[in-house]
Design an enzyme around this catalytic site. Structure first.
Site, PDB file in Angstrom:
ATOM      1  N   GLY A  84       0.819  -1.069   0.001  1.00  0.00           N
ATOM      2  CA  GLY A  84       0.081  -0.184   0.062  1.00  0.00           C
ATOM      3  C   GLY A  84       0.861   1.208   0.117  1.00  0.00           C
ATOM      4  O   GLY A  84       0.408   2.428   0.277  1.00  0.00           O
ATOM      5  N   SER A  88       3.903   0.436  -7.507  1.00  0.00           N
ATOM      6  CA  SER A  88       3.395   0.254  -8.854  1.00  0.00           C
ATOM      7  C   SER A  88       3.227   1.571  -9.524  1.00  0.00           C
ATOM      8  O   SER A  88       3.889   1.994 -10.469  1.00  0.00           O
ATOM      9  CB  SER A  88       2.252  -0.515  -9.103  1.00  0.00           C
ATOM     10  OG  SER A  88       1.407  -0.398  -7.868  1.00  0.00           O
ATOM     11  N   ASP A 127      -1.761   8.371  -6.553  1.00  0.00           N
ATOM     12  CA  ASP A 127      -0.570   7.727  -6.510  1.00  0.00           C
ATOM     13  C   ASP A 127       0.473   8.307  -7.451  1.00  0.00           C
ATOM     14  O   ASP A 127       1.566   8.774  -7.203  1.00  0.00           O
ATOM     15  CB  ASP A 127      -0.473   6.269  -6.631  1.00  0.00           C
ATOM     16  CG  ASP A 127      -1.271   5.604  -5.434  1.00  0.00           C
ATOM     17  OD1 ASP A 127      -1.825   6.072  -4.766  1.00  0.00           O
ATOM     18  OD2 ASP A 127      -1.185   4.216  -5.503  1.00  0.00           O
TER      19      ASP A 127
END
Ligand code: PMV
Length: 308
Positions: A84, A88, A127
């Site tokens: 988390g 990625s 993100d």
């Protein structure tokens, strides 16, 4: 020729999952990074083995979307995968950055978001924007001062802003259990489309985030901690907590202003806001989990281009 780039992992301080629906969220870059080296090659390779879309969709689609020829990508990362912590996104941003050094940050963040969408199904750009910009970002429904860029998908618009976060003592506790983001996000979408209570929880997470931003400006650590606890209860209602997360939070509670899962949940990591980081780390270790004392506000995408 070769080119090299690196990008940081992140913690979402407030607003994960709700941000997929366009609600506000706050994330900060970590001092943990992923570096990618790209070299011309006869075929697509990742760390010396053939690169396939099924096993490594993020670098695979980063190559596709940037329109790059076959490359040999060498990846070095200190971000634990599936924790988390945005491994990625860091990989995607560093790969796009190394393949397209001529792109500015807005274009890298937007393309990296497209890569995440293809690789993962639904996603928000928090993100990839945090991994590109670094420091901390605030995602809002409205455009405000410090706007970095705006990203739209379908009927959702995300205005990404630079934001300042006060120095916070955070300890990360990793459950040791990775969980795929895509299915967790899809499950929240299903609940949201079916149940009024889920829609209310998502909207309330947005309200908690706006309140947290105020508390951050005031440097009100107690207030920020209380809001973290509230955010965690709302995330539990959306079904993204887990037994391990609950166990970790119970363990750190006596020494924390507040604690919550960070990122997609279902496993992954918990963040504790504390002025007793040693005690929190020890409590995490005692329960058999892995503590990381982290520094937030890390540098965003960094390019290091070799000879052309
Ligand atoms: O799994 P992570 O740490 O990359 O976090 C995903 C954050 C979500 O809000 C759940 C999804 C998203 O794309 O914003």
């Amino acid at each position: 020729m070769y080119s090299k780039a690196s990008a940081p992992g992140k913690v979402i301080l407030f607003g994960e999952h709700a941000v997929v629906f366009g609600e506000p969220a706050i994330a900060a870059a970590l001092n943990l990074r992923t570096a990618v080296l790209a070299e011309n090659s006869a075929s697509k390779m990742l760390n010396g083995i053939p690169l396939h879309r099924e096993s490594n969709p993020y670098p695979y689609f980063a190559l596709e979307l940037t329109g790059s020829g076959p490359m040999n990508l060498t990846v070095n990362s200190d971000i634990p995968p599936g924790a988390g912590l945005g491994s990625s996104a860091a990989l995607t941003v560093a790969t796009v950055g190394t393949l397209r050094p001529e792109y500015g940050p807005e274009r890298v963040a937007t393309m990296a978001f497209e890569v995440e969408l293809i690789a993962q199904g639904r996603a928000s750009p928090i993100d990839t924007s945090t991994a590109t910009h670094g420091g901390a970002v605030f995602v809002d429904r409205k455009e405000g001062a410090s706007l970095l860029w705006t990203i739209r998908k379908g009927n959702v618009t995300w205005h990404i802003h630079h934001t300042e976060v006060p120095p916070l003592n955070l300890v990360i506790g990793f459950t040791g259990k990775g969980a795929a983001t895509g299915p967790l996000v899809e499950n929240v979408r299903r609940l949201h489309s079916k149940f009024e209570t889920a829609r209310e929880a998502v909207a309330e997470i947005g309200a908690v985030t706006i309140e947290a931003r105020k508390r951050m400006r005031e440097g009100d650590v107690v207030g920020i901690g209380e809001l973290m606890d509230r955010n965690q209860r709302l995330l539990s209602m959306l079904g993204v907590s887990s037994d391990e997360i609950a166990k970790l939070i119970d363990a750190v509670r006596p020494y924390s202003y507040g604690a919550k899962l960070t990122g997609a949940g279902g496993g992954g990591s918990v963040i504790s806001l504390t002025d007793k980081p040693e005690k929190v780390a020890e409590a995490i270790r005692k329960k058999g989990f892995i503590p990381y004392k982290c520094t937030i506000g890390g540098e965003g995408l960094r390019l290091d281009n070799g000879p052309g």
